[in-house]
Design an enzyme around this catalytic site. Structure first.
Site, PDB file in Angstrom:
ATOM      1  N   GLU A 310       0.848  -1.195   0.000  1.00  0.00           N
ATOM      2  CA  GLU A 310       0.000   0.000   0.000  1.00  0.00           C
ATOM      3  C   GLU A 310       0.883   1.246   0.000  1.00  0.00           C
ATOM      4  O   GLU A 310       1.951   1.268   0.614  1.00  0.00           O
ATOM      5  CB  GLU A 310      -0.873  -0.018   1.258  1.00  0.00           C
ATOM      6  N   LYS A 370      -9.944  -0.147  -2.294  1.00  0.00           N
ATOM      7  CA  LYS A 370     -10.218  -0.457  -0.893  1.00  0.00           C
ATOM      8  C   LYS A 370     -11.668  -0.151  -0.537  1.00  0.00           C
ATOM      9  O   LYS A 370     -12.151   0.966  -0.741  1.00  0.00           O
ATOM     10  CB  LYS A 370      -9.264   0.354  -0.006  1.00  0.00           C
ATOM     11  N   CYS A 421      -4.610  -3.118   4.021  1.00  0.00           N
ATOM     12  CA  CYS A 421      -4.339  -2.593   5.361  1.00  0.00           C
ATOM     13  C   CYS A 421      -5.465  -2.849   6.353  1.00  0.00           C
ATOM     14  O   CYS A 421      -5.676  -3.972   6.799  1.00  0.00           O
ATOM     15  CB  CYS A 421      -4.004  -1.102   5.259  1.00  0.00           C
TER      16      CYS A 421
END
Length: 565
Positions: A310, A370, A421
Site C-alpha cells: 500500500e 479499498k 491494510c
C-alpha cells in the site's frame, strides 16, 4: 414463651423459598477495591497476550480475572469495573495510534473501545446466572456478541483487540478454519470462564472467598471440590487446545506461484512519509530493479508475480507520466505482473486507495479499490465537530472514497484477492474474495505512520489468522515492515525487520476449495452470539441478600428443642 419440640419456629423465608435457598453472608461479590484491581489486572494481562509481548496463554487468564471481578456485582458497579478493564486493555494495546499524533487521539480511541467492555461487564453477572450449568457458554457467547457489535459500530466498526487476534501462535488458531475469529474468541472466552470457575471452587473449599454465581456443583468433601475444579481447569485447557486437532492443509491443489514481495522502505517514518512520496516510489522501483538484476545473474528465481505494498506510489500513476514511467521500467525489468499500491485521484473530489496490476508491455490493467477506508485515517467523519478537540483532523486533507466490490486480480498462475491494510480486521472481505475464486491473498499495508510500535506485528497476526480461516497462502507486504510470506497453516516465513528495505521470494501453494469458515462463517458468528443472548434471557434473576426480610412469611418447621424466650 415456650416453643415445643417440633413446633413452628417464627423464623421465616420468602414465599416459595426455604432458608437453604437464601445466599449465605459469605456469598457476596468482591469489595470494590479488590474487584477494581482484579479487573484492571485482567485488562493488562489480556493486552500482554497480543503481539508485542505475545504471551498468548494470558488471554484466557485476562478473561477469568474480569469474570471474577464482576461476579455478583450490580450492573452499575460491573460497568465501572468493565471500564477499568477496558482502559487497562486498550490503552497499551492501541499505543501505536498515538505515536505521531499525540496522546489525545490515542486515549480517545482506547476509551471508545473500552465502552464496549462497559457493556460486556454489565452483562457478565447475568451470564453467570445462566441455567443448567451453562454459565461458561453464556460468558463466551456474550463476549463474542460484544466483539461482533464492536466490529460493526460506530463508523463501520473497529475490531482491533478481538481475543482471536492474540492467538496466532496458539493451538487455538486452528479453530479459525471452522468459524474464523468469532470461534477462536469464543474458545478463549470459554476457557477463561472455566478457569474462573476452577479458581473459585478451590477458593470456596479453602474458605478464602465465596462469590455468588461463580461455582461448580461440588457439595460434599473437599476432595469433590478439588476434582470439580480440576475438571473445569481441564476443560479450559481443552478449549484452548481443540484447534490443534484440526488439520491445516498446505497442499498445492492448484499448483504453486513463485512470488516476490517488495518492501521498499520510506526515507523517514511518520505522518510526513508521503511528503517524500517520489522517494517512496523510487525505493520500491529500485528494489525491484535490483531483484531483476539478481534474476538475470541466476542468483534469484524468476518471479511469476511481484507485489508492492500500500502507498508504494502515492503519486497517481494514471495521471502522472513520470510516475508511470518509473513503475513501467521496474516492471519491464523484472518481467512479471506487479501489484502496485497507489493513491488515485477521484472519484469526484475524493481519493481512492487502490491496488493496480501493472503488466510488462501493457501497463496498468485490473485494479481493486479499498472497500473499508479507515475512519480518522483515510476519511474524517464529522470533521468540524472533531476539530474542536484536535486540529490533527486536518491532516486528512482529502477523504478517501470506498470501493464497491471485490475484484479478483489475475496475476501469472494466481487469481489474487487483494486486502488493503485496515481491511484485514474484517471477517467478510477475505471470505468474499476466496468465495469468488481467489487462490492467493495479498495484504498490502503501510505501517510508516506507526514507527516501531506494536502495530505491525499485531496486524501480521491478523493476516496469519486469515490464512487459516480461508485455507489460502497470504502475502503480507508492507512499505516499512513487517512483511512475510504466510502459508495456509498460518506460519509466517521470512518475516522482515521494521524500517528496512527487503525483497521476499518464495514458492507458495495455490489452493482451491472452501473452508467451513468461508462457507458458513457468518452463520457461526450468529449462532455463537445467539447462544450468549438466549442464555442471558434465560438467566435467573439476581438473588437478594436481604431475601429473608422480603415476601410474606412462611413457617418453617425445624426440629429444635424447646427454648424459653
Amino acid at each position: 414463651m415456650l416453643h415445643p419440640v417440633g413446633g413452628a419456629c417464627p423464623l421465616a423465608a420468602p414465599q416459595g423459598r426455604t432458608l437453604g435457598d437464601v445466599p449465605r453472608p459469605a456469598d457476596r461479590p468482591l469489595p470494590l477495591l479488590p474487584a477494581a484491581l482484579l479487573a484492571a489486572a485482567g485488562g493488562g494481562l489480556s493486552a500482554a497476550a497480543f503481539p508485542g509481548l505475545g504471551w498468548w496463554p494470558l488471554a484466557p487468564v485476562g478473561v477469568a480475572a474480569l469474570v471474577l471481578a464482576v461476579a455478583g456485582q450490580r450492573p452499575r458497579r460491573a460497568a465501572l469495573l468493565g471500564l477499568l478493564h477496558g482502559w487497562a486493555f486498550f490503552v497499551p494495546l492501541l499505543q501505536w495510534s498515538g505515536v505521531y499524533v499525540g496522546a489525545l487521539p490515542w486515549l480517545a480511541l482506547a476509551t471508545l473501545c473500552a465502552l464496549f467492555h462497559v457493556l460486556l461487564a454489565a452483562l457478565l453477572p447475568r451470564a453467570l446466572r445462566a441455567p443448567w450449568g451453562l454459565a461458561p457458554l453464556a460468558v463466551a457467547g456474550t463476549w463474542v456478541a460484544v466483539e461482533a457489535l464492536r466490529a460493526r459500530v460506530p463508523f463501520g466498526g473497529f475490531p482491533w483487540g478481538r481475543l482471536a487476534f492474540s492467538q496466532a501462535d496458539a493451538p487455538t488458531l486452528g479453530l479459525a478454519s471452522l468459524g474464523g475469529s468469532p470461534l477462536v474468541s469464543f474458545a478463549v472466552a470459554l476457557s477463561g470462564a472455566l478457569l474462573a470457575l476452577a479458581v473459585t471452587t478451590l477458593a470456596r473449599r479453602g474458605r478464602l472467598v465465596q462469590l455468588p454465581d461463580v461455582r461448580l456443583p461440588s457439595r460434599g468433601t473437599g476432595g469433590r471440590a478439588t476434582r470439580a475444579a480440576a475438571a473445569a481447569a481441564a476443560l479450559a485447557v481443552a478449549a484452548m487446545g481443540a484447534g490443534a486437532l484440526l488439520p491445516r492443509p498446505v497442499d498445492a491443489s492448484e499448483g504453486t506461484a513463485q512470488v516476490a514481495a517488495v518492501q521498499g522502505n520510506t526515507p523517514e517514518p511518520g505522518l510526513d512519509f508521503n511528503a517524500e512520496r517520489r522517494a517512496v516510489l523510487d525505493n520500491h522501483a529500485r528494489a525491484t530493479l535490483e531483484l531483476a538484476r539478481e534474476v538475470r545473474a541466476g542468483r534469484a528465481p524468476q518471479p511469476e508475480l511481484v507485489l508492492w505494498p500500500e502507498n508504494s506510489s502515492d503519486i497517481d500513476p494514471l495521471l502522472n507520466p513520470d510516475a508511470a514511467a518509473v513503475i513501467s521500467r521496474a516492471v519491464e525489468a523484472v518481467d512479471a505482473p506487479t501489484l502496485v499500491g497507489a493513491v488515485l485521484q477521484g472519484p469526484g473530489e475524493g481519493l481512492s486507495n487502490a491496488g493496480i496490476v501493472w503488466r510488462p508491455g501493457t501497463g496498468p490493467t485490473e485494479r481493486y479499490v479499498k472497500q473499508r477506508p479507515a475512519p480518522f485515517g483515510e476519511y474524517m467523519p464529522y470533521r468540524s465537530f472533531f476539530r474542536i478537540f484536535s486540529d490533527k483532523v486536518d491532516l486528512v486533507r482529502q477523504d478517501f472514497v470506498a470501493g464497491t466490490s471485490t475484484s479478483l486480480l489475475p496475476m501469472g498462475p494466481a487469481l489474487v484477492g487483494d486486502i488493503i491494510c485496515f481491511e484485514v480486521l474484517f471477517d467478510d472481505l477475505a471470505r468474499e474474495a476466496v468465495a469468488a475464486g481467489a487462490d492467493l491473498l495479498v495484504v498490502q499495508t503501510n505501517s510508516a505512520t506507526f514507527g516501531t510500535s506494536n502495530m505491525a506485528p499485531q496486524q501480521l497476526a491478523m493476516s496469519r489468522l486469515r490464512a487459516v480461516e480461508t485455507g489460502r497462502s497470504v502475502v503480507h507486504v508492507s512499505t516499512v515492515g513487517i512483511s512475510a510470506l504466510i502459508t495456509p497453516d498460518g506460519v509466517a516465513h521470512q518475516s522482515t525487520e521494521l524500517l528496512t528495505s527487503a525483497v521476499l521470494q518464495g514458492e507458495l501453494p495455490l489452493r482451491s476449495g472452501l473452508t467451513f469458515a468461508v462457507r458458513h462463517g457468518l452463520a457461526v458468528e450468529l449462532f455463537l452470539c445467539g447462544v450468549g443472548v438466549l442464555l442471558l434471557l434465560a438467566a435467573r434473576r439476581r438473588p437478594r441478600a436481604a431475601a429473608v426480610a422480603s415476601g410474606p412469611p412462611v413457617a418453617v418447621d425445624l426440629d429444635v428443642p424447646a427454648v424459653r424466650a
